[in-house]
Design an enzyme around this catalytic site. Structure first.
Site, PDB file in Angstrom:
ATOM      1  N   ASN A 119      -6.647  15.093  32.136  1.00 50.67           N
ATOM      2  CA  ASN A 119      -8.193  14.457  31.197  1.00 50.67           C
ATOM      3  C   ASN A 119      -7.788  13.591  31.865  1.00 50.67           C
ATOM      4  OD1 ASN A 119      -7.839  11.567  29.875  1.00 50.67           O
ATOM      5  ND2 ASN A 119      -6.596  12.931  28.759  1.00 50.67           N
ATOM      6  N   ASP A 171      -3.616  15.780  23.602  1.00 52.98           N
ATOM      7  CA  ASP A 171      -3.192  16.574  21.531  1.00 52.98           C
ATOM      8  C   ASP A 171      -2.114  18.077  21.840  1.00 52.98           C
ATOM      9  OD1 ASP A 171      -5.146  14.253  20.401  1.00 52.98           O
ATOM     10  OD2 ASP A 171      -6.552  15.220  21.251  1.00 52.98           O
ATOM     11  N   LYS A 207       8.539  27.748  39.071  1.00 53.18           N
ATOM     12  CA  LYS A 207       6.873  27.710  39.426  1.00 53.18           C
ATOM     13  C   LYS A 207       6.388  29.498  38.911  1.00 53.18           C
ATOM     14  CE  LYS A 207       2.702  28.463  42.599  1.00 53.18           C
ATOM     15  NZ  LYS A 207       2.396  28.732  43.394  1.00 53.18           N
ATOM     16  N   LYS A 212     -11.890   8.591  11.873  1.00 52.33           N
ATOM     17  CA  LYS A 212     -10.883   8.215  12.609  1.00 52.33           C
ATOM     18  C   LYS A 212     -10.276   7.210  12.256  1.00 52.33           C
ATOM     19  CE  LYS A 212     -11.446  11.104  16.457  1.00 52.33           C
ATOM     20  NZ  LYS A 212     -11.546  11.006  18.212  1.00 52.33           N
ATOM     21  N   LYS A 269      -6.916   6.547  10.157  1.00 54.76           N
ATOM     22  CA  LYS A 269      -5.868   6.261  10.648  1.00 54.76           C
ATOM     23  C   LYS A 269      -5.200   4.850  10.192  1.00 54.76           C
ATOM     24  CE  LYS A 269      -6.041   9.490  14.953  1.00 54.76           C
ATOM     25  NZ  LYS A 269      -6.013   9.525  16.388  1.00 54.76           N
TER      26      LYS A 269
HETATM   27  N1  CTP Z   1      -4.119   9.231  19.766  1.00 59.63           N
HETATM   28  C1  CTP Z   1      -3.110   9.307  19.553  1.00 59.63           C
HETATM   29  N2  CTP Z   1      -2.163   9.332  19.780  1.00 59.63           N
HETATM   30  C2  CTP Z   1      -2.433  11.317  20.215  1.00 59.63           C
HETATM   31  C3  CTP Z   1      -4.379  11.652  20.561  1.00 59.63           C
HETATM   32  C4  CTP Z   1      -5.054  10.527  20.013  1.00 59.63           C
HETATM   33  O1  CTP Z   1      -2.492   8.238  19.267  1.00 59.63           O
HETATM   34  N3  CTP Z   1      -1.890  12.110  20.204  1.00 59.63           N
HETATM   35  C5  CTP Z   1      -5.193   7.359  20.138  1.00 59.63           C
HETATM   36  C6  CTP Z   1      -6.030   8.112  20.604  1.00 59.63           C
HETATM   37  O2  CTP Z   1      -5.855   6.573  21.775  1.00 59.63           O
HETATM   38  C7  CTP Z   1      -7.529   7.512  20.090  1.00 59.63           C
HETATM   39  C8  CTP Z   1      -7.264   7.391  19.167  1.00 59.63           C
HETATM   40  O3  CTP Z   1      -6.284   7.893  18.867  1.00 59.63           O
HETATM   41  O4  CTP Z   1      -6.917   5.690  20.053  1.00 59.63           O
HETATM   42  C9  CTP Z   1      -8.819   8.519  18.856  1.00 59.63           C
HETATM   43  O5  CTP Z   1      -8.484   9.901  20.031  1.00 59.63           O
HETATM   44  P1  CTP Z   1      -9.192  11.016  20.130  1.00 59.63           P
HETATM   45  O6  CTP Z   1      -8.949  11.567  21.368  1.00 59.63           O
HETATM   46  O7  CTP Z   1     -10.832  10.639  20.508  1.00 59.63           O
HETATM   47  O8  CTP Z   1      -9.036  11.943  19.146  1.00 59.63           O
HETATM   48  P2  CTP Z   1      -7.698  12.898  18.001  1.00 59.63           P
HETATM   49  O9  CTP Z   1      -7.132  11.815  16.987  1.00 59.63           O
HETATM   50  O10 CTP Z   1      -7.266  13.561  18.705  1.00 59.63           O
HETATM   51  O11 CTP Z   1      -8.668  13.582  17.498  1.00 59.63           O
HETATM   52  P3  CTP Z   1     -10.098  14.668  17.975  1.00 59.63           P
HETATM   53  O12 CTP Z   1      -8.812  15.358  19.184  1.00 59.63           O
HETATM   54  O13 CTP Z   1      -9.665  15.783  16.704  1.00 59.63           O
HETATM   55  O14 CTP Z   1     -11.490  14.624  18.216  1.00 59.63           O
END
Ligand code: CTP
Length: 394
Positions: free
Chosen positions: A209, A278, A288, A336, A340
């Site tokens: 990303n 995620d 490749k 969240k 969390k």
């Molecule tokens: N985060 C994490 N580990 C992951 C995904 C996210 O520790 N595998 C943490 C990110 O660093 C951030 C928080 O969780 O502090 C929220 O991340 P975000 O990307 O906004 O949300 P997600 O929990 O991944 O949920 P979604 O993608 O469904 O919005």
């Protein structure tokens, strides 16, 4: 910001690195500080007062007894008006003079008179720097509360290779900010994550990303300035790691999870600013992938949610998350925060990726919600840390 409106007396001693004081003066001015230069007699052999005066926008003080310019005695005036004195480059001579209480020219007199913080950025031949007398003088001054930055290893103007190069201007600026910052995070062990993660599809392709790491790096730098011990776990980023933090470079979500969980038990505050992937490809091809079929299906599997795992294993740590949302920002961020087991969550939208300015909303577990105005990320970092300090006290 910290240097905004501050009066910096910039002392320049005679050494080849004196020309670098021009760049430093420019950086101070860019940070909205006032620069009041003092040059020693020897410094004027290396850089002209006119160049310095032009950049600083203030007269260059050189002579102890030059009373024609002002009605007040200049060394008292400069010593009193300074919020900080930065001596860059600092020679063995000025360090030795201050360590022994000698005040025989304008710069040494101002340093001896001031009640402000003093930061020395030494630059000299490496043998001279290693000389026990110089080392003892530095130790003595450090024990008395004087700040030091550098010198660095590298090629020296005298042809030597070794420790003696003036620290880079950005590091001197950072150290000046550190001298002036409140030490309200002293004693905290902070674990901060930043940047994206990268999950390989094959050796030449990956899922990632556009996160740059700017927000997390800004928080790490600000936390260290405010006295915290900082571990920064970063995904791939083009940014220069902040100085004086433990820096751990990672690539994948798995590596980031491993490094973060290793430092988690001993941390008192965790800020997960990283944009962790995620999902990762179920199979990462060793070679490749060639284009053969008209369609190509990539099977993905979930990565570990690091912050969720931390929330589940919470043992008194203060946990801060970031929520990246394109819709229903507040509702999603609140969810969240609760799920969390966070103390605080910073909600933002993806338009701030790699930008200098961002607009965030901070939600706290007691229900407090504050939408900050659009601000530079450095300033947002300070505001988040202010909230952490308050939460720690309450
Ligand atoms: N985060 C994490 N580990 C992951 C995904 C996210 O520790 N595998 C943490 C990110 O660093 C951030 C928080 O969780 O502090 C929220 O991340 P975000 O990307 O906004 O949300 P997600 O929990 O991944 O949920 P979604 O993608 O469904 O919005």
């Amino acid at each position: 910001m910290i240097l905004d409106g501050k009066k910096i007396v910039l002392g320049i001693c005679g050494g080849i690195a004196a020309y670098k004081a021009l760049e430093l003066a420019r950086l101070f001015i860019k940070s909205d500080a006032e620069v009041w230069p003092i040059m020693t007699k020897a410094a004027a052999n290396f850089v002209t007062p006119l160049s310095l005066q032009t950049i600083a926008g203030n007269p260059v003080a050189q002579d102890m007894f030059d009373l024609t310019r002002e009605s007040r005695i200049s060394h008292i005036d400069l010593a009193e008006k300074a919020n900080i004195i930065v001596v860059a480059p600092a020679t063995a001579n000025i360090i030795g003079k201050i360590a022994s209480g000698v005040a025989d020219d304008l710069l040494s007199t101002v340093v001896m008179t001031t009640k402000a913080s003093v930061l020395f950025a030494p630059a000299m031949n490496s043998n001279m720097y290693e000389n026990k007398i110089v080392q003892d003088n530095i130790k003595r001054l450090k024990n008395m509360g004087y700040c030091f930055i550098g010198p660095e290893e590298g090629e020296l103007a005298c042809g030597y290779e070794g420790k003696g190069r003036l620290a880079p201007a950005e590091d001197i600026l950072d150290a000046a900010e550190e001298c002036l910052a409140p030490k309200d995070l002293k004693g905290e062990k902070m674990l901060i994550t930043a940047g994206p993660t990268k999950e390989a599809i094959d050796p030449v392709r990956f899922i990632s990303n556009p996160s740059s790491g700017k927000m997390g790096y800004a928080i790490a730098r600000a936390a260290r300035r405010r006295g915290a011990e900082v571990v920064l776990v970063s995904g791939p980023s083009y940014l220069k790691p902040p100085r004086a933090v433990t820096f751990i470079k990672t690539t994948t979500a798995e590596e980031m999870a491993e490094a973060s969980m290793r430092h988690y038990p001993q941390s008192t505050v965790v800020i997960m600013a990283a944009a962790v992937s995620d999902y990762r490809p179920k199979i990462s091809h060793r070679k490749k992938v060639k284009k053969e079929e008209a369609r190509f299906t990539l099977e993905l599997e979930r990565t570990q949610d690091i912050l969720q795992e931390m929330g589940n294993r919470k043992r008194g740590q203060l946990l801060v998350g970031f929520a990246l949302e394109t819709e229903d920002m507040l509702a999603n961020a609140k969810k969240k925060l609760k799920e969390k087991k966070l103390d605080l969550i910073v909600a933002n939208d993806p338009t701030s990726f790699d930008k200098e300015v961002t607009q965030v909303t901070v939600l706290e577990k007691d229900g407090m919600v504050e939408a900050l105005p659009p601000l530079p990320k450095n300033e947002v970092a300070e505001r988040i840390l202010d909230k952490i300090v308050r939460a720690k006290k309450g």
